[in-house]
Write a protein that holds these residues in place. Structure first.
Motif, short mmCIF file in Angstrom:
data_model
loop_
_atom_site.label_atom_id
_atom_site.label_comp_id
_atom_site.label_asym_id
_atom_site.label_seq_id
_atom_site.Cartn_x
_atom_site.Cartn_y
_atom_site.Cartn_z
N PRO A 46 1.21 19.80 -7.67
CA PRO A 46 0.44 18.71 -7.05
C PRO A 46 -1.07 18.96 -7.15
CG PRO A 46 1.41 20.12 -5.36
CD PRO A 46 1.94 20.61 -6.67
N GLY A 47 -1.84 17.87 -7.26
CA GLY A 47 -3.29 17.97 -7.40
C GLY A 47 -3.97 18.23 -6.06
N PRO A 48 -5.26 18.48 -6.10
CA PRO A 48 -6.00 18.85 -4.88
C PRO A 48 -5.95 17.79 -3.78
CG PRO A 48 -7.51 18.44 -6.74
CD PRO A 48 -6.13 18.48 -7.30
N LYS A 49 -6.08 16.52 -4.12
CA LYS A 49 -6.03 15.48 -3.07
C LYS A 49 -4.65 15.42 -2.44
CE LYS A 49 -9.73 12.41 -4.48
NZ LYS A 49 -10.05 11.22 -5.27
N THR A 50 -3.63 15.55 -3.28
CA THR A 50 -2.26 15.53 -2.78
C THR A 50 -2.03 16.68 -1.79
OG1 THR A 50 -1.44 14.45 -4.76
CG2 THR A 50 0.16 15.71 -3.51
N VAL A 66 7.96 15.72 0.74
CA VAL A 66 7.01 14.88 0.00
C VAL A 66 6.58 15.57 -1.29
CG1 VAL A 66 4.69 13.88 0.05
CG2 VAL A 66 6.20 13.62 2.02
N GLN A 67 6.69 14.86 -2.40
CA GLN A 67 6.31 15.42 -3.71
C GLN A 67 4.89 15.03 -4.09
OE1 GLN A 67 9.15 14.75 -6.89
NE2 GLN A 67 10.90 15.05 -5.53
N LEU A 68 4.58 13.75 -3.95
CA LEU A 68 3.27 13.24 -4.36
C LEU A 68 2.86 12.11 -3.44
CD1 LEU A 68 3.90 12.88 -8.23
CD2 LEU A 68 2.46 14.61 -7.15
N PHE A 69 1.56 11.90 -3.31
CA PHE A 69 1.05 10.71 -2.64
C PHE A 69 0.65 9.71 -3.72
CE2 PHE A 69 0.89 13.87 0.58
CZ PHE A 69 1.15 13.18 1.76
N ALA A 70 0.96 8.46 -3.47
CA ALA A 70 0.83 7.46 -4.53
C ALA A 70 -0.38 6.57 -4.34
CB ALA A 70 2.07 6.59 -4.55
N ASP A 71 -0.88 6.09 -5.45
CA ASP A 71 -1.87 5.02 -5.43
C ASP A 71 -1.14 3.75 -5.90
OD1 ASP A 71 -3.85 3.18 -5.87
OD2 ASP A 71 -5.27 4.66 -6.66
N PHE A 80 3.73 5.33 -12.40
CA PHE A 80 3.38 5.71 -11.03
C PHE A 80 2.07 6.49 -11.09
CE2 PHE A 80 3.30 9.09 -7.89
CZ PHE A 80 3.85 8.57 -6.72
N VAL A 81 1.08 6.05 -10.33
CA VAL A 81 -0.22 6.74 -10.31
C VAL A 81 -0.37 7.48 -8.98
CG1 VAL A 81 -2.72 6.45 -10.47
CG2 VAL A 81 -1.19 4.96 -11.79
N ASP A 82 -0.71 8.76 -9.02
CA ASP A 82 -0.79 9.52 -7.78
C ASP A 82 -2.22 9.57 -7.23
OD1 ASP A 82 -2.19 11.55 -9.04
OD2 ASP A 82 -0.67 13.10 -8.69
N ALA A 83 -2.37 10.21 -6.07
CA ALA A 83 -3.66 10.25 -5.37
C ALA A 83 -4.74 10.95 -6.19
CB ALA A 83 -3.48 10.97 -4.03
N ASP A 84 -4.31 11.80 -7.12
CA ASP A 84 -5.28 12.51 -7.96
C ASP A 84 -5.55 11.79 -9.28
OD1 ASP A 84 -5.80 15.25 -6.55
OD2 ASP A 84 -3.66 14.85 -6.32
N GLY A 85 -5.03 10.59 -9.41
CA GLY A 85 -5.29 9.80 -10.62
C GLY A 85 -4.39 10.13 -11.80
N ASN A 86 -3.37 10.94 -11.57
CA ASN A 86 -2.42 11.23 -12.65
C ASN A 86 -1.48 10.05 -12.83
OD1 ASN A 86 -3.22 14.08 -13.08
ND2 ASN A 86 -2.47 14.30 -10.97
N GLU A 87 -1.16 9.74 -14.08
CA GLU A 87 -0.28 8.62 -14.40
C GLU A 87 1.05 9.14 -14.93
OE1 GLU A 87 -4.06 5.75 -15.67
OE2 GLU A 87 -2.48 6.22 -17.12
#
Lengths: 495, 495
Positions: A46-50, A66-71, A80-87
């Motif tokens: 998981p990225g720093p924001k997550t 919880v695995q990821l937080f989503a945008d 699916f785009v996560d809170a760190d901007g990963n797609e």
């Protein structure tokens, strides 16, 4: 007519080559035209924001799952785009509950209609004051895709309460039959039930199968048999559990053993029904998943299900098919049990997830004999039916069940190729449509594959001890299958 | 700032005479300005269209509990419009689940915001992939109104599953304490739970009270003790039931007897906890409604609840307060148990209905010790939190808890007047805020009053054997109270 749809090339079949596969053009969901071309992972996972958000959520509740937080503003189609901007390419879709991808325009427009908006905002107690279009809505939406032979439907809130209410329907039917169809109760029944004692609260049971998952409320949980962590420390009903087939793969090479495995399981079902009856704890219903999902994507043959139904009919036991995860199209048919050619319809079919609303279909015999017995305050949510109506329109318009079959073929062939390429890592590719799975050689390796898949841009799901399950949306196309397979090959090579 | 609100007359208290009552002007909900002036009944009840629709719905499901079909496009504020065009003043509000009336403009606008709309459409598996603003949302909405001392919250789908999960939290906490805080399980526990047997699936219980209602799924139903029809034919856990006070009214004239009644009930609670422990079926939690609702609107004194909490503390039993029906403002406080001046916070408080989302608050000790134990696919619904956020804004902006107190005063005084005027028909007026009830002298008369009220333009609710409950929205103002009381007087005169 769905306005957002671009016109199909022409009215006759037209084929095109996508990622080396010949595909019927009509089978490409227009929704996917605006997706990213491929996954894009920019941070560690998981990225720093997550990680920050996880800490915050953990202070409010147990957030260890919880695995990821989503945008969700940016997520689109199969991505699916996560809170760190990963797609990520999403092959898990919220535990299989997103039927036509993220932010589908047809769904986003559902509440522009003032009547729909008011149906959403004014959530009624559906069992007391439903809206005047509710009977019509049930027919137009839920009954339009009802399993053959089931003319009644009750809406619920989630998979667990759908199953719980199906059990209640089975118990009521069983007891009503025992009363010879009489609809009144004895004083002893009425008094004893208030003390949770027989005869009013009878000793009766629902049979389920080893490895099954049917939910987490106390009735449902008493039938769930997938993993200890779901059941530990929770009192449970003394209900029986039967073995579910554990096949050897590939199926074509193990026909005889797998046939014997069916036989072994069916015999035990029959034995258990008799034993329970003798023990004064009769089986009113058997609940079964067409494909055991959370427990490890275990399949059983059409013959197994046919025999199971025969036994149920012979013994007067209700057959409850739990299509919470398999229903709504991912196996290439609206209901997975349609693959089984059952001699007659099951008594009850439960649903949720891709259907957006929970609920169950049943035949008229299983309609509650009195009011307030299958009942709760909300009994579902009209807002979900409005969305489901649009989902079903998209499924029909874009011929998505056919797309599921086409994509499933590409995926399954690709997985077979990979299990041959990496025989010491993965095996036992199986499933129907895009509802597919394979095993890793150990739990540890499975977890590694699933985690590393994320770093390679793909969200997948684990299930059972060693399985990885694919649960993409119905708009997952052959081109997405190729991306999935490429990421999986990369992941397996990296091990 | 809520744009639809007209400016209040001035910033200082300003009083006006409404229907003979001096009312703080700031306490009139602007929402009610566009309502009909009074009820309007044009047809017999149920009307011809309602009867047609009832037949249609009955072909699809057991619809015997349905009273009316609604026109939610036309319903507004405190007024419910049915399929036949009749306009009712609604004092039942969908079994107490509509907090700020029908079609509130602030709620209708909630999904004009693109971010909110996407949160509604892209319903996540909240336990795995929540949106990046979810922790903040939980804090801003649910924790902003959390009962004092409870810092954790889990969202759920409905009242039943909120209670079921509260029971799970109580069982886990009890067993974790028994393990001395250790978080690992024995092999015997892991194996036995898969067979629904102790020690993994332990014999433990939740105590509830005679007359209580906590839901209809199997765990919740095992604690529900209101009426046989909810429980008949459903297997139930061997869990204990204690008496709940049955007071004599008016309270001021029966202090001594009611005090003895408290004592009788409390002593039995204490006895039962000991008996259960000796019988190897210990009580992990006690669930109690601040006012028993479905069972007949039975109140208990603050002293009863204080003593109950003392016992729970002394015996290591979790006190679970079920605020599914009382929570969200109708008693004049956000949570009814705030009226009780408990020495310390309860361990768990469950909610649903007027909160629009199910869920429970708890202290950090009751946070699940491992992931996936308080869990399901959806774990709530962000769309409901968006609406709840707006409801809470309206409640604050329009000072609705104060309006509830003012209206409740008018209602209760009026009901007291009527019980004096019709002493052979109604009695035992009781309740807090607008969460009020009275008894009829028999079930038959109660049903007649409730039915005839409809013909006189008012929707009310029955509960228990002989009670009529008032469950208006929080925007029910003194002027509505007067309409209600006038219709009730007319109804009582007609008997």
């Amino acid at each position: 007519m769905l306005r957002f749809l671009k016109p199909y090339p022409n009215s006759r079949p037209a084929y095109t080559l996508i990622q080396n596969h010949l595909v019927d053009c009509r089978q490409i969901s227009n929704q996917t035209l605006n997706e990213p071309a491929q996954p894009c992972v920019k941070t560690s996972i998981p990225g720093p924001k997550t990680l920050e958000l996880l800490k915050e959520l953990n202070s409010l509740q147990q957030a260890g799952s919880v695995q990821l937080f989503a945008d969700y503003d940016k997520s689109f189609g199969n991505y699916f785009v996560d809170a760190d901007g990963n797609e990520f390419l999403d092959a898990f879709t919220q535990i299989s509950s997103v039927p036509v991808g993220y932010n589908h325009p047809h769904l986003l427009k559902a509440f522009e209609d003032d009547h729909n908006l008011k149906a959403l905002i004014n959530r009624p107690a559906l069992g007391v004051f439903p809206s005047m279009d509710w009977p019509e809505k049930l027919k137009a939406v839920l009954l339009s895709v009802a399993p053959k032979g089931l003319s009644c439907v009750s809406t619920m809130m989630c998979g667990s309460c759908s199953n719980e209410n199906a059990y209640k329907a089975a118990f009521m039917r069983y007891r009503t039959k025992e009363r010879g169809g009489k609809l009144d109760f004895t004083l002893a029944e009425m008094n004893s039930c208030m003390l949770n004692m027989p005869p009013g609260a009878p000793k009766m049971s629902i049979m389920s199968f080893e490895g099954s998952f049917h939910g987490r409320t106390f009735g449902a949980l008493s039938t769930t048999r997938s993993k200890p962590i779901h059941k530990l420390d929770c009192p449970a009903f003394d209900w029986p559990v039967a073995p579910f087939p554990r096949y050897k793969y590939p199926l074509s090479e193990h026909e005889r053993e797998n046939h014997l495995e069916d036989k072994r399981c069916i015999e035990q079902v029959e034995d258990l029904i008799e034993k329970q009856k003798k023990a004064g704890n009769p089986v009113a219903g058997i609940i079964v998943e067409p494909i055991q999902s959370e427990g490890g994507d275990h399949e059983a043959s059409p013959e197994f299900f046919q025999k199971l139904q025969n036994i149920c009919k012979a013994k007067g036991v209700a057959l409850i098919i739990d299509e919470v995860q398999t229903g709504g199209g991912p196996t290439g048919k609206m209901w997975c049990h349609e693959h089984f050619n059952l001699p007659s319809p099951p008594e009850i079919v439960t649903f949720s997830k891709k259907m957006l609303t929970g609920g169950f279909y049943c035949n008229a015999d299983f309609k509650a004999p009195h009011p307030y017995r299958i009942f709760n305050t909300w009994m579902g949510d009209p807002g979900k039916l409005i969305l489901l109506e649009r989902v079903l329109e998209v499924v029909k318009q874009e011929n998505l069940l056919s797309l599921v079959c086409a994509t499933g073929k590409v995926l399954k062939e690709g997985l077979h190729t990979l299990e041959k390429e990496f025989p010491n890592i993965i095996n036992s590719v199986r499933g129907r449509g895009t509802f597919l799975a394979f095993n890793a050689n150990s739990s540890q390796i499975r977890d590694k594959i699933n985690n590393n898949l994320k770093s390679n841009g793909v969200l997948g799901g684990a299930c059972g001890e060693t399985a990885i399950r694919l649960r993409p949306a119905l708009i997952f196309a052959p081109k997405h299958a190729e991306i999935y397979l490429t990421a999986l090959r990369k992941t397996l090579k990296q091990l």
